[in-house]
Design an enzyme around this catalytic site. Structure first.
Site, PDB file in Angstrom:
ATOM      1  N   ASP A  67       4.580  25.080  40.798  1.00 30.59           N
ATOM      2  CA  ASP A  67       4.001  23.871  40.185  1.00 30.59           C
ATOM      3  C   ASP A  67       5.044  22.762  40.133  1.00 30.59           C
ATOM      4  O   ASP A  67       5.632  22.500  39.090  1.00 30.59           O
ATOM      5  CB  ASP A  67       3.509  24.253  38.772  1.00 30.59           C
ATOM      6  CG  ASP A  67       2.810  23.115  38.066  1.00 30.59           C
ATOM      7  OD1 ASP A  67       2.411  22.148  38.745  1.00 30.59           O
ATOM      8  OD2 ASP A  67       2.643  23.212  36.835  1.00 30.59           O
ATOM      9  N   LYS A  69       4.434  19.535  41.328  1.00 29.72           N
ATOM     10  CA  LYS A  69       3.753  18.224  41.190  1.00 29.72           C
ATOM     11  C   LYS A  69       4.356  17.172  42.128  1.00 29.72           C
ATOM     12  O   LYS A  69       4.883  16.141  41.691  1.00 29.72           O
ATOM     13  CB  LYS A  69       3.800  17.759  39.735  1.00 29.72           C
ATOM     14  CG  LYS A  69       3.104  18.730  38.779  1.00 29.72           C
ATOM     15  CD  LYS A  69       2.993  18.184  37.375  1.00 29.72           C
ATOM     16  CE  LYS A  69       2.149  19.049  36.470  1.00 29.72           C
ATOM     17  NZ  LYS A  69       2.715  20.367  36.139  1.00 29.72           N
ATOM     18  N   THR A 131      -2.024  15.543  30.762  1.00 35.76           N
ATOM     19  CA  THR A 131      -2.592  15.610  29.402  1.00 35.76           C
ATOM     20  C   THR A 131      -1.680  14.927  28.388  1.00 35.76           C
ATOM     21  O   THR A 131      -2.084  14.671  27.262  1.00 35.76           O
ATOM     22  CB  THR A 131      -2.872  17.059  28.972  1.00 35.76           C
ATOM     23  OG1 THR A 131      -1.758  17.847  29.348  1.00 35.76           O
ATOM     24  CG2 THR A 131      -4.120  17.585  29.616  1.00 35.76           C
ATOM     25  N   ARG A 222       3.090  31.206  26.977  1.00 34.71           N
ATOM     26  CA  ARG A 222       3.722  31.815  25.804  1.00 34.71           C
ATOM     27  C   ARG A 222       2.963  32.950  25.121  1.00 34.71           C
ATOM     28  O   ARG A 222       3.603  33.913  24.670  1.00 34.71           O
ATOM     29  CB  ARG A 222       4.099  30.703  24.819  1.00 34.71           C
ATOM     30  CG  ARG A 222       5.286  29.879  25.348  1.00 34.71           C
ATOM     31  CD  ARG A 222       5.405  28.542  24.683  1.00 34.71           C
ATOM     32  NE  ARG A 222       4.304  27.649  25.049  1.00 34.71           N
ATOM     33  CZ  ARG A 222       4.142  26.425  24.570  1.00 34.71           C
ATOM     34  NH1 ARG A 222       5.001  25.941  23.693  1.00 34.71           N
ATOM     35  NH2 ARG A 222       3.137  25.681  24.971  1.00 34.71           N
TER      36      ARG A 222
HETATM   37  O1  C5P Z   1       2.844  28.520  27.196  1.00 34.18           O
HETATM   38  P1  C5P Z   1       1.577  27.846  27.599  1.00 34.18           P
HETATM   39  O2  C5P Z   1       0.391  28.770  27.721  1.00 34.18           O
HETATM   40  O3  C5P Z   1       1.260  26.612  26.756  1.00 34.18           O
HETATM   41  O4  C5P Z   1       1.884  27.333  29.067  1.00 34.18           O
HETATM   42  C1  C5P Z   1       0.985  26.569  29.791  1.00 34.18           C
HETATM   43  C2  C5P Z   1       1.566  26.207  31.112  1.00 34.18           C
HETATM   44  O5  C5P Z   1       0.674  25.276  31.722  1.00 34.18           O
HETATM   45  C3  C5P Z   1       2.913  25.521  31.060  1.00 34.18           C
HETATM   46  O6  C5P Z   1       3.626  25.905  32.231  1.00 34.18           O
HETATM   47  C4  C5P Z   1       2.586  24.056  31.102  1.00 34.18           C
HETATM   48  O7  C5P Z   1       3.551  23.277  31.736  1.00 34.18           O
HETATM   49  C5  C5P Z   1       1.323  24.039  31.951  1.00 34.18           C
HETATM   50  N1  C5P Z   1       0.435  22.927  31.694  1.00 34.18           N
HETATM   51  C6  C5P Z   1      -0.107  22.652  30.449  1.00 34.18           C
HETATM   52  N2  C5P Z   1      -0.962  21.605  30.283  1.00 34.18           N
HETATM   53  C7  C5P Z   1      -1.257  20.840  31.319  1.00 34.18           C
HETATM   54  C8  C5P Z   1      -0.728  21.100  32.575  1.00 34.18           C
HETATM   55  C9  C5P Z   1       0.134  22.163  32.732  1.00 34.18           C
HETATM   56  O8  C5P Z   1       0.137  23.346  29.501  1.00 34.18           O
HETATM   57  N3  C5P Z   1      -2.096  19.862  31.157  1.00 34.18           N
END
Ligand code: C5P
Length: 241
Positions: A67, A69, A131, A222
């Protein structure tokens, strides 16, 4: 909601985000082997460790979502996508804001890189509106459309440019599924199993809600990686689907 992904078991459509250092990433890969199919490498881990981290996770049998981007002139993103595909990335992201020519260059570069290693072309996903941006932030850079309209418009442009799909929140997933059709990849982060810590995520959905909203894949970090038993946390999520 029916999608072309229904034949693939949902457990194989959960992507575990490894937002940690390389040592922990490899440790998690060992623990999650035989449970998870996909691991996601974000830009922090990638810029710390370089392409070898992709190779190390691939060597353990995982599919890798890289990822990064991508957002640059077509020449640059073509090269970057080709290199990423050549060292084995199975899924890549690029900013739809970079425009049609740039997105096409990502698709072409990814296919060229994959060909060199006799692999199938990686899945290519568009990022629409981060977001972290709200209406005010969009206006500040001169975008007058509403956030949802901008998301849908950029998603359509991504599809027209040949990308496989988009990254989107669960809240956007059902409209995007209708707009983009059953074959589009809709990869959804911001997922929290019922009853788990929300952390810094503001708009969350459970895994089940996200899949029912039309997500093809969900990204969970997480709740799995910070659990005392990541493999069990993964299995609990699968159980709850
Ligand atoms: O730990 P968690 O479940 O919050 O991780 C979500 C993953 O998705 C992270 O790698 C974060 O960068 C990514 N992400 C996000 N929201 C977005 C785009 C990507 O949480 N809108």
């Amino acid at each position: 909601m029916l999608t072309s992904f229904d034949d693939i078991p949902q457990r194989e459509r959960i992507i575990v985000a490894l937002d940690c250092d390389a040592g922990r990433a490899v440790e998690l890969a060992s623990v999650l082997a035989g449970h998870a199919t996909w691991l996601k490498i974000g830009m922090t881990l990638y810029y710390q460790e370089g392409p070898m981290i992709v190779a190390r996770l691939k060597a353990r049998g995982f599919k890798v979502f890289l990822d990064l981007k991508l957002h640059d002139i077509p020449f640059q993103v073509r090269g970057a996508a080709a290199a990423a595909a050549e060292y084995g990335a199975d899924m890549l992201t690029t900013h739809a804001m970079g425009g049609a020519d740039m997105m096409r260059a990502v698709v072409e570069g990814a296919a060229e890189g994959a060909k060199k290693i006799n692999a199938s072309a990686p899945i290519t996903l568009g990022i629409t509106v981060l977001t972290s941006m709200d209406q005010k932030a969009l206006s500040a850079i001169g975008v007058t459309r509403s956030v949802p309209d901008q998301v849908v418009s950029l998603a359509q442009q991504a599809q027209q440019a040949g990308l496989s799909g988009v990254v989107a929140s669960a809240q956007e997933a059902s409209q995007l599924r209708q707009t983009l059709g059953n074959d589009a990849y809709i990869v959804t982060p911001g997922i929290r199993p019922a009853g788990s810590e929300v952390g810094d995520q503001k708009r969350v959905a459970t895994p089940k809600q996200a899949f029912s909203a039309g997500a093809s894949h969900i990204v969970i970090g997480r709740p799995i990686t910070q659990s005392a038993d990541p493999a069990q946390a993964f299995e609990n999520i699968v159980e709850g689907l």
